[in-house]
Design an enzyme around this catalytic site. Structure first.
Site: not given
Ligand code: ARG
Length: 463
Positions: A155, A276, A282, A289
């Site tokens: 979980h 970014s 960033k 991804e």
């Protein structure tokens, strides 16, 4: 002029020509189409439909066309309709009437089915090699850093301590099953449709066994109607590739989580991250991804072909031309994701201190305490209950199980003694695992060895 022009009195509408043509994408089947034609021509020569000299001329011209294609010099015209007609046109430009004999005892229906099966055969071979490389990189990481301990999760909550190698090996098992699934698809893909004609067979004493041998198939199809309209192998391939992507997607998710500032277990190299345009600080794990995101299109391709084939009457229908783009896309996606993953994994650094710090909180050793109580003859359910109460107390007091004094322990069970502290460290928890396939140092070593041997054998098999 189109090959089928004879029956028509009007010209094809320009819009229809664009709509109908598969050449913009089925040109990817050029080499497979030539390979199929070579086997077909040799077979026609064997059964004396073509003479030796006709055969030589045809094969020589096909070699030239192949070279043109490889060098990027083959011209594809929309009016060719598809790759089969395109190659026939090139052949006719070179050889005139002789080229027109090549299509004896063949239809585009058995031709395209053969081409696509050859495509899947080569794709399976390439993807297997890519997956093996990823497996090998994962095993190398296990050999180098496998004994680091991190919190195992259920979980996405801290559960029990595990070895890093145990976690990485889980993915090696997944990719191993993917390779086994690809081998299984291959068996059913290598059934030769060529020689089935349009749908009912041909009027010639063709030697289909001969073509089977030439093209490296395992069997000759037993029913022409089925052979020209069966795309199960495309569905199976798309389905296996969807499973492969599901595995990449899960691995991506784990790496993305480990790469967050909150976890900070790993650093993905700059070479496989991006920044970014607005926020200067960033550094994002875009490779992971994208792999996770591209899983969507591969699932979509599976849904696509299942839906195309649903409810199609026997045998060939033009709907089936829609079998190719999704297949090519899934194959190419798995190939690029595998290549990226292989290099990206090699460049990961493991942040040892953060991983080890993370094992100190979250009561990863709670099950160990329960098992300790079991060793004192307390039934597991009661041991579970006692441990739960101890944990609750510790949370209130902001201490870990290691930090609780013996007196307090004994309030929960008088059977707890000083030796309780011996079983509470993560190292001991890991050592105490005994079951086959567990996270113990010995079991992970043994599993890594088995996986390594499997991989070694499969590398040598494919030589
Ligand atoms: N381009 C077609 C396809 O990919 C080839 C088969 C055409 N057959 C036909 N009967 N029109 O499906």
């Amino acid at each position: 002029m189109k090959a089928w022009q004879g029956r028509f009195s009007e010209k094809t509408d320009v819009l229809m020509e664009v709509f109908n043509a598969s050449i913009p994408y089925d040109q990817k089947l050029c080499l497979e189409d030539i390979e199929g034609s070579v086997a077909h021509i040799q077979m026609l020569t064997k059964i004396r439909i073509l003479s030796e000299s006709e055969c030589d001329q045809l094969l020589e011209a096909l070699v030239q066309i192949k070279t043109d294609f490889i060098e990027g010099n083959l011209s594809f015209e929309l009016s060719d309709e598809d790759i089969h007609m395109c190659i026939e046109r090139q052949l006719t430009e070179k050889l005139g009437d002789l080229a027109k004999k090549m299509h004896t005892a063949r239809s585009r229906n058995d031709q395209v089915a053969t081409d696509l099966r050859l495509y899947v055969k080569y794709a399976i071979h390439r993807i297997k090699e890519e997956l093996k490389n990823v497996m090998s990189t994962l095993i190398k990481l296990t050999e180098q850093h496998g004994e680091l301990i991190l919190p195992g999760m259920t979980h996405l909550q801290k559960a029990q301590p595990i070895l890093l190698g145990f976690h990485l090996n889980a993915y090696v098992h997944m990719f191993k099953r993917d390779i086994e699934r690809l081998d299984d698809v291959l068996k059913r893909t290598l059934v030769l449709p060529l020689g089935s004609g349009a749908l009912s067979g041909t009027n010639y004493e063709t030697d289909r066994e001969f073509m089977k041998e030439k093209l490296g198939f395992l069997e000759v199809s037993g029913n022409a109607l089925d052979a020209v309209s069966d795309r199960d192998f495309v569905i199976e391939m798309n389905s296996v590739l969807a499973i492969v992507m599901m595995h990449y997607s899960r691995l991506s998710e784990d790496l993305i989580v480990w790469n967050t500032q909150a976890f900070d277990f790993i650093t993905i190299s700059d070479a496989f991250s991006t920044g970014s345009s607005l926020m200067p600080q960033k550094k994002n794990p875009d490779a992971c991804e994208l792999a996770r995101g591209k899983t969507g299109r591969v699932y979509g391709n599976l849904m696509n072909i299942l839906t195309v084939m649903k409810g199609l009457s026997l045998s060939y229908n033009k709907d089936m031309q829609e079998d190719k783009e999704g297949l090519f896309d899934s194959v190419e996606t798995v190939e690029i994701v595998s290549k990226v993953y292989n290099k990206m994994l090699e460049s990961i650094t493991f942040n040892v201190d953060n991983m080890s710090k993370a094992t100190e909180s979250g009561f990863l050793n709670a099950t160990e305490l329960a098992d300790y109580l079991v060793s004192k003859n307390i039934p597991f359910r009661d041991a579970h209950h006692i441990t739960g109460a101890v944990v609750k107390y510790c949370i209130d007091q902001s201490v870990g199980l290691m930090g609780l004094d013996l007196k307090t322990y004994q309030r929960y069970s008088p059977l707890i003694e000083m030796d309780v502290y011996d079983c509470l460290s993560c190292e001991v928890a890991i050592k105490n695992k005994k079951s086959y396939g567990s996270t113990s140092y010995l079991e992970v070593k043994a599993d890594t060895k088995r996986l390594g041997e499997w991989l070694f054998n499969s590398f040598t098999d494919s030589l």
